[in-house]
Design an enzyme around this catalytic site. Structure first.
Site, PDB file in Angstrom:
ATOM      1  N   CYS A 149     -11.080 -18.352  97.055  1.00 40.07           N
ATOM      2  CA  CYS A 149     -11.502 -18.782  95.754  1.00 40.07           C
ATOM      3  C   CYS A 149     -11.586 -18.206  94.596  1.00 40.07           C
ATOM      4  O   CYS A 149     -11.989 -18.032  94.255  1.00 40.07           O
ATOM      5  CB  CYS A 149     -12.140 -20.212  96.413  1.00 40.07           C
ATOM      6  SG  CYS A 149     -11.722 -21.276  97.221  1.00 40.07           S
ATOM      7  N   HIS A 203     -17.154 -21.850  89.892  1.00 47.84           N
ATOM      8  CA  HIS A 203     -15.795 -22.467  91.203  1.00 47.84           C
ATOM      9  C   HIS A 203     -15.892 -23.885  91.463  1.00 47.84           C
ATOM     10  O   HIS A 203     -16.927 -24.596  91.903  1.00 47.84           O
ATOM     11  CB  HIS A 203     -15.766 -21.661  92.274  1.00 47.84           C
ATOM     12  CG  HIS A 203     -14.846 -22.006  93.463  1.00 47.84           C
ATOM     13  ND1 HIS A 203     -13.246 -22.595  93.733  1.00 47.84           N
ATOM     14  CD2 HIS A 203     -14.658 -22.498  94.149  1.00 47.84           C
ATOM     15  CE1 HIS A 203     -12.893 -23.428  93.871  1.00 47.84           C
ATOM     16  NE2 HIS A 203     -13.735 -22.991  94.800  1.00 47.84           N
ATOM     17  N   ASN A 208     -10.453 -28.805  94.332  1.00 46.82           N
ATOM     18  CA  ASN A 208     -11.136 -27.449  94.315  1.00 46.82           C
ATOM     19  C   ASN A 208      -9.101 -27.268  94.500  1.00 46.82           C
ATOM     20  O   ASN A 208      -8.391 -26.953  95.297  1.00 46.82           O
ATOM     21  CB  ASN A 208     -11.261 -27.497  95.954  1.00 46.82           C
ATOM     22  CG  ASN A 208     -11.651 -25.818  95.954  1.00 46.82           C
ATOM     23  OD1 ASN A 208     -10.894 -25.148  95.435  1.00 46.82           O
ATOM     24  ND2 ASN A 208     -12.212 -25.569  97.357  1.00 46.82           N
TER      25      ASN A 208
HETATM   26  O1  UT7 Z   1     -14.278 -23.358  98.147  1.00 43.91           O
HETATM   27  C1  UT7 Z   1     -14.400 -22.584  98.538  1.00 43.91           C
HETATM   28  C2  UT7 Z   1     -15.307 -23.579  99.842  1.00 43.91           C
HETATM   29  N1  UT7 Z   1     -15.201 -24.158 100.033  1.00 43.91           N
HETATM   30  C3  UT7 Z   1     -16.991 -25.090 100.167  1.00 43.91           C
HETATM   31  O2  UT7 Z   1     -17.165 -24.875  99.420  1.00 43.91           O
HETATM   32  C4  UT7 Z   1     -16.166 -26.366 100.800  1.00 43.91           C
HETATM   33  C5  UT7 Z   1     -17.713 -26.348 100.920  1.00 43.91           C
HETATM   34  N2  UT7 Z   1     -17.666 -28.201 102.029  1.00 43.91           N
HETATM   35  C6  UT7 Z   1     -17.879 -28.970 101.829  1.00 43.91           C
HETATM   36  O3  UT7 Z   1     -17.075 -29.105 100.150  1.00 43.91           O
HETATM   37  C7  UT7 Z   1     -18.583 -29.553 102.505  1.00 43.91           C
HETATM   38  O4  UT7 Z   1     -18.495 -29.865 103.616  1.00 43.91           O
HETATM   39  C8  UT7 Z   1     -17.361 -31.529 103.015  1.00 43.91           C
HETATM   40  C9  UT7 Z   1     -16.849 -31.865 101.345  1.00 43.91           C
HETATM   41  C10 UT7 Z   1     -16.069 -30.095 102.882  1.00 43.91           C
HETATM   42  C11 UT7 Z   1     -18.095 -32.281 103.730  1.00 43.91           C
HETATM   43  O5  UT7 Z   1     -19.261 -32.987 103.340  1.00 43.91           O
HETATM   44  P1  UT7 Z   1     -20.615 -32.617 104.612  1.00 43.91           P
HETATM   45  O6  UT7 Z   1     -21.492 -33.921 103.605  1.00 43.91           O
HETATM   46  O7  UT7 Z   1     -21.014 -31.707 104.545  1.00 43.91           O
HETATM   47  O8  UT7 Z   1     -20.204 -33.662 105.924  1.00 43.91           O
HETATM   48  P2  UT7 Z   1     -19.679 -33.548 107.020  1.00 43.91           P
HETATM   49  O9  UT7 Z   1     -18.748 -32.600 107.171  1.00 43.91           O
HETATM   50  O10 UT7 Z   1     -21.108 -32.834 107.565  1.00 43.91           O
HETATM   51  O11 UT7 Z   1     -19.287 -34.657 107.716  1.00 43.91           O
HETATM   52  C12 UT7 Z   1     -20.269 -35.889 107.760  1.00 43.91           C
HETATM   53  C13 UT7 Z   1     -19.806 -37.156 108.322  1.00 43.91           C
HETATM   54  C14 UT7 Z   1     -18.972 -37.013 109.852  1.00 43.91           C
HETATM   55  O12 UT7 Z   1     -19.301 -37.935 110.287  1.00 43.91           O
HETATM   56  P3  UT7 Z   1     -20.256 -38.419 111.256  1.00 43.91           P
HETATM   57  O13 UT7 Z   1     -20.160 -36.691 112.492  1.00 43.91           O
HETATM   58  O14 UT7 Z   1     -21.581 -37.914 110.417  1.00 43.91           O
HETATM   59  O15 UT7 Z   1     -20.329 -39.427 111.626  1.00 43.91           O
HETATM   60  C15 UT7 Z   1     -17.571 -37.001 109.279  1.00 43.91           C
HETATM   61  O16 UT7 Z   1     -16.304 -36.615 110.171  1.00 43.91           O
HETATM   62  O17 UT7 Z   1     -18.355 -37.192 107.482  1.00 43.91           O
HETATM   63  C16 UT7 Z   1     -17.678 -37.662 108.230  1.00 43.91           C
HETATM   64  N3  UT7 Z   1     -16.149 -37.200 107.235  1.00 43.91           N
HETATM   65  C17 UT7 Z   1     -15.585 -37.893 106.623  1.00 43.91           C
HETATM   66  N4  UT7 Z   1     -15.633 -39.382 106.003  1.00 43.91           N
HETATM   67  C18 UT7 Z   1     -15.046 -39.969 105.354  1.00 43.91           C
HETATM   68  C19 UT7 Z   1     -15.759 -35.592 107.116  1.00 43.91           C
HETATM   69  N5  UT7 Z   1     -14.882 -35.798 105.801  1.00 43.91           N
HETATM   70  C20 UT7 Z   1     -14.708 -37.241 105.667  1.00 43.91           C
HETATM   71  C21 UT7 Z   1     -13.469 -38.158 104.724  1.00 43.91           C
HETATM   72  N6  UT7 Z   1     -13.612 -39.598 104.278  1.00 43.91           N
HETATM   73  N7  UT7 Z   1     -13.198 -37.545 104.224  1.00 43.91           N
END
Ligand code: UT7
Length: 334
Positions: free
Chosen positions: A115, A256, A286
């Site tokens: 990115c 970004h 993204n």
């Molecule tokens: O561009 C390069 C750099 N990339 C980034 O900077 C991306 C950075 N990361 C993010 O944007 C975020 O971490 C995500 C959007 C990918 C995820 O958001 P989060 O708030 O960090 O969620 P998490 O991974 O901690 O997951 C929270 C919950 C989990 O469920 P439990 O364990 O709490 O029951 C996941 O399984 O959300 C669940 N989950 C989803 N639920 C519905 C993860 N993905 C999804 C989804 N839909 N698509």
């Protein structure tokens, strides 16, 4: 007489096909509400099956060259930032783009900084121009990210989109047009945070690796998120302080577009107002290296970016890599 590097023009290409959050609800266990709340994304664009990274890049580049008032004969270096090249290994996507634009007999190469690639390319172009080695550098950020996404992995497939952006960086003797500063950094201790394991020398293309899905992007989302906020906040504060620029005096904060919450956290730490911040995440998701030039282009085409106005860029991605830049727009008004 000193030579400076000026950001002379911008162009972008946005593929036609739209994939909405509602579409994704039919594909994986997710919801429009979750995606919107956690990322700010409502929809993203997907390239056609027969549309390559270089196809999108060439279209964006032609616009950027036209807006700079230059032809293929004026460009003396082509740098393409991408992690979804036309061909893994060779030839570089930059050489394929050069051919499509009829740019002949000039240096052309790709940059792999995920990115952060477009800002990395900007730093390379600046160095070539300020050293007097090149006059007009075409830099591109282009991705067909859909080609490396596992469409069954809800942790990644909801995030990414396709597209391309390009800019021309030209030599100038007018210091008021010069790129002011660029920070570009990497830390390889975090290689496994964001990775496509195959194909490569570690995991060559073979059936076992394909069956294991190693050709798809893998991300430790939450850890990457936290590192992005921490690293970018520090980096952007440093570049502004070093150059004695007040965040309030930046008309265009163009981050970004990975996650609205990252953009908001960094913007809040800087005291950025909403009207200073350029947002495209809701409509493009993204697009990795293409995200910043696509956002600059949106602003430009909306008539919001005028000659001489300052832009603050920041980005964070696989590597890990990150970068920030402060520069005036040195092109013609839309
Ligand atoms: O561009 C390069 C750099 N990339 C980034 O900077 C991306 C950075 N990361 C993010 O944007 C975020 O971490 C995500 C959007 C990918 C995820 O958001 P989060 O708030 O960090 O969620 P998490 O991974 O901690 O997951 C929270 C919950 C989990 O469920 P439990 O364990 O709490 O029951 C996941 O399984 O959300 C669940 N989950 C989803 N639920 C519905 C993860 N993905 C999804 C989804 N839909 N698509």
């Amino acid at each position: 007489m000193s030579l400076y590097a000026a950001f002379r023009s911008i162009g972008a290409y946005v593929p036609e096909k739209i994939l909405t959050n509602a579409d994704l609800e039919q594909m994986v266990d997710t919801s429009d509400e979750w995606i919107t709340k956690r990322t700010g994304i409502k929809e993203r664009r997907l390239a056609a099956d027969d549309e390559s990274t270089s196809d999108m890049a060439a279209k964006a580049s032609q616009i950027a060259m036209d807006r700079a008032g230059l032809t293929h004969e004026d460009i003396d270096l082509v740098v393409c930032a991408t992690v979804t090249p036309d061909y893994f290994n060779m030839p570089s996507t930059a050489t394929v783009i050069s051919d499509k634009l009829n740019i002949r007999n000039v240096q052309a190469f790709d940059i792999s900084a995920a990115c952060s690639g477009f800002v990395y390319a900007l730093s390379v172009a600046r160095a070539f121009v300020e050293s007097g080695m090149k006059k007009n550098v075409l830099i591109i950020g282009a991705e067909k990210f859909s080609s490396i996404v596992d469409w069954t992995d809800r942790g990644t497939c909801i995030l990414f989109g396709d597209g391309a952006g390009a800019a021309v960086i030209s030599a100038t003797e007018d210091k008021s047009e010069a790129i002011i500063d660029i920070h570009a950094s990497a830390d390889g201790a975090y290689t496994d945070m964001l990775i496509t394991p195959a194909p490569g020398s570690v995991h060559p293309m073979n059936q076992a690796n394909l069956d294991a899905g190693l050709q798809y992007v893998q991300m430790k989302g939450n850890e990457t998120f936290k590192l992005a906020v921490k690293t970018l906040t520090k980096d952007v504060k440093e570049i502004l302080e070093k150059n004695n620029i007040d965040a309030a005096d930046i008309p265009h904060f163009i981050p970004h577009q990975a996650n609205y919450r990252i953009i908001k956290a960094v913007g809040d730490a800087l005291g950025m107002r909403e009207d200073q911040t350029v947002l495209t995440i809701h409509k493009y998701g993204n697009t990795s290296a293409a995200s910043i030039p696509m956002a600059i282009n949106d602003l430009y085409e909306a008539g919001g970016l005028k000659h001489g106005e300052l832009m603050l860029l920041d980005t964070f991605g696989g590597g890990l890599t990150w970068a920030s830049a402060v520069l005036p727009f040195a092109g013609k008004n839309a």
